[in-house]
Scaffold this active site. Structure first.
Site, PDB file in Angstrom:
ATOM      1  CG  HIS A 138      -1.912  -1.024   1.370  1.00 44.91           C
ATOM      2  ND1 HIS A 138      -2.083  -1.764   2.500  1.00 44.91           N
ATOM      3  CD2 HIS A 138      -2.847  -1.468   0.494  1.00 44.91           C
ATOM      4  CE1 HIS A 138      -3.079  -2.627   2.335  1.00 44.91           C
ATOM      5  NE2 HIS A 138      -3.557  -2.480   1.121  1.00 44.91           N
TER       6      HIS A 138
ATOM      7  CE  LYS B 131     -12.723  -7.385   2.893  1.00 43.61           C
ATOM      8  NZ  LYS B 131     -11.463  -6.902   2.374  1.00 43.61           N
TER       9      LYS B 131
ATOM     10  NE  ARG C 147      -3.058  -7.310  -4.243  1.00 43.17           N
ATOM     11  CZ  ARG C 147      -3.835  -7.486  -3.214  1.00 43.17           C
ATOM     12  NH1 ARG C 147      -3.313  -7.781  -2.061  1.00 43.17           N
ATOM     13  NH2 ARG C 147      -5.142  -7.406  -3.322  1.00 43.17           N
TER      14      ARG C 147
ATOM     15  CB  SER D 252      -4.245  -6.511   4.762  1.00 41.22           C
ATOM     16  OG  SER D 252      -3.892  -5.254   4.263  1.00 41.22           O
TER      17      SER D 252
HETATM   18  P1  ADP Z   1      -9.883  -3.464  -0.333  1.00 37.85           P
HETATM   19  O1  ADP Z   1     -10.524  -4.178   0.820  1.00 37.85           O
HETATM   20  O2  ADP Z   1     -10.640  -2.264  -0.808  1.00 37.85           O
HETATM   21  O3  ADP Z   1      -9.380  -4.330  -1.453  1.00 37.85           O
HETATM   22  P2  ADP Z   1      -7.153  -3.240   0.575  1.00 37.85           P
HETATM   23  O4  ADP Z   1      -6.723  -2.443   1.749  1.00 37.85           O
HETATM   24  O5  ADP Z   1      -6.967  -4.713   0.626  1.00 37.85           O
HETATM   25  O6  ADP Z   1      -8.635  -2.790   0.349  1.00 37.85           O
HETATM   26  O7  ADP Z   1      -6.437  -2.698  -0.730  1.00 37.85           O
HETATM   27  C1  ADP Z   1      -6.570  -1.390  -1.173  1.00 37.85           C
HETATM   28  C2  ADP Z   1      -5.983  -1.239  -2.566  1.00 37.85           C
HETATM   29  O8  ADP Z   1      -4.603  -1.508  -2.540  1.00 37.85           O
HETATM   30  C3  ADP Z   1      -6.562  -2.199  -3.608  1.00 37.85           C
HETATM   31  O9  ADP Z   1      -6.610  -1.520  -4.854  1.00 37.85           O
HETATM   32  C4  ADP Z   1      -5.551  -3.300  -3.671  1.00 37.85           C
HETATM   33  O10 ADP Z   1      -5.552  -3.953  -4.927  1.00 37.85           O
HETATM   34  C5  ADP Z   1      -4.282  -2.511  -3.475  1.00 37.85           C
HETATM   35  N1  ADP Z   1      -3.201  -3.335  -2.940  1.00 37.85           N
HETATM   36  C6  ADP Z   1      -3.247  -4.153  -1.868  1.00 37.85           C
HETATM   37  N2  ADP Z   1      -2.037  -4.741  -1.665  1.00 37.85           N
HETATM   38  C7  ADP Z   1      -1.225  -4.271  -2.642  1.00 37.85           C
HETATM   39  C8  ADP Z   1       0.140  -4.517  -3.015  1.00 37.85           C
HETATM   40  N3  ADP Z   1       0.872  -5.400  -2.346  1.00 37.85           N
HETATM   41  N4  ADP Z   1       0.634  -3.868  -4.094  1.00 37.85           N
HETATM   42  C9  ADP Z   1      -0.155  -3.019  -4.777  1.00 37.85           C
HETATM   43  N5  ADP Z   1      -1.438  -2.755  -4.501  1.00 37.85           N
HETATM   44  C10 ADP Z   1      -1.973  -3.365  -3.449  1.00 37.85           C
END
Ligand code: ADP
Length: 159
Positions: free
Chosen positions: A17, A41, A90, A128
């Site tokens: 992130h 969730k 990703r 996460s």
């Molecule tokens: P959500 O529950 O909305 O998917 P996340 O916090 O899991 O929220 O992710 C937020 C954004 O960050 C999403 O667009 C996700 O694809 C992106 N993201 C999560 N992990 C990574 C990573 N390792 N590299 C790039 N983008 C990421």
């Protein structure tokens, strides 16, 4: 670009992130990191905890602002007067969901468009939920999350 919103659950913020935040902050005058407050969730961290961790790890990037929001992302974008949403991609597994999400958002509010940044290769596997699983079993998460997040994660699982 004037401003953009990078929305997500950030439960917790990972180095993946943070990489997207740093890169998108160079593309716009102001980047709003939007922490979603109404996920279906059950989160590990409360929305305030997630916002505070994000503030701490972005404190040296002057044009980043961290806010929480509930309800529809497009409504939040409208309230903030923002037309661009940033999402990270990703792997191809993210694609189908992200495509539907961006098309739905655009259908609800045609002023809003989504820009995708592809992950830096070293974070392409990072999520996460993976980090939570490693921390739950006492594994080393220092390669995956910013330093201020490490202790808070272990504290959640191991007191
Ligand atoms: P959500 O529950 O909305 O998917 P996340 O916090 O899991 O929220 O992710 C937020 C954004 O960050 C999403 O667009 C996700 O694809 C992106 N993201 C999560 N992990 C990574 C990573 N390792 N590299 C790039 N983008 C990421």
């Amino acid at each position: 670009m004037k401003s953009a919103i990078y929305p997500g659950s950030f439960d917790p913020v990972t180095l993946g992130h943070l990489d997207i935040i740093k890169r998108s902050a160079t593309l716009c005058d102001e980047l709003i990191v939007g922490v979603l407050n109404n996920s279906t969730k059950t989160p590990l961290f409360s929305v305030d905890e997630r916002v505070n961790m994000l503030k701490e790890v972005t404190k040296d990037i002057p044009n980043v602002k961290v806010m929480s929001f509930s309800g529809l992302l497009v409504d939040f974008a409208r309230q903030q007067n923002v037309q661009v949403i940033i999402r990270g991609l990703r792997a191809v597994t993210d694609f189908e969901y992200e495509l539907a999400l961006s098309q739905t958002n655009h259908a609800i509010n045609s002023d809003v468009d989504t820009l995708f940044l592809t992950t830096s290769i070293e974070f392409s596997y990072l999520s996460s939920s993976m980090v939570k699983e490693i921390a739950m079993y006492g594994g080393d998460i220092s390669k995956f999350v910013p330093t201020p997040v490490i202790d808070r994660m272990y504290a959640k699982y191991h007191g």
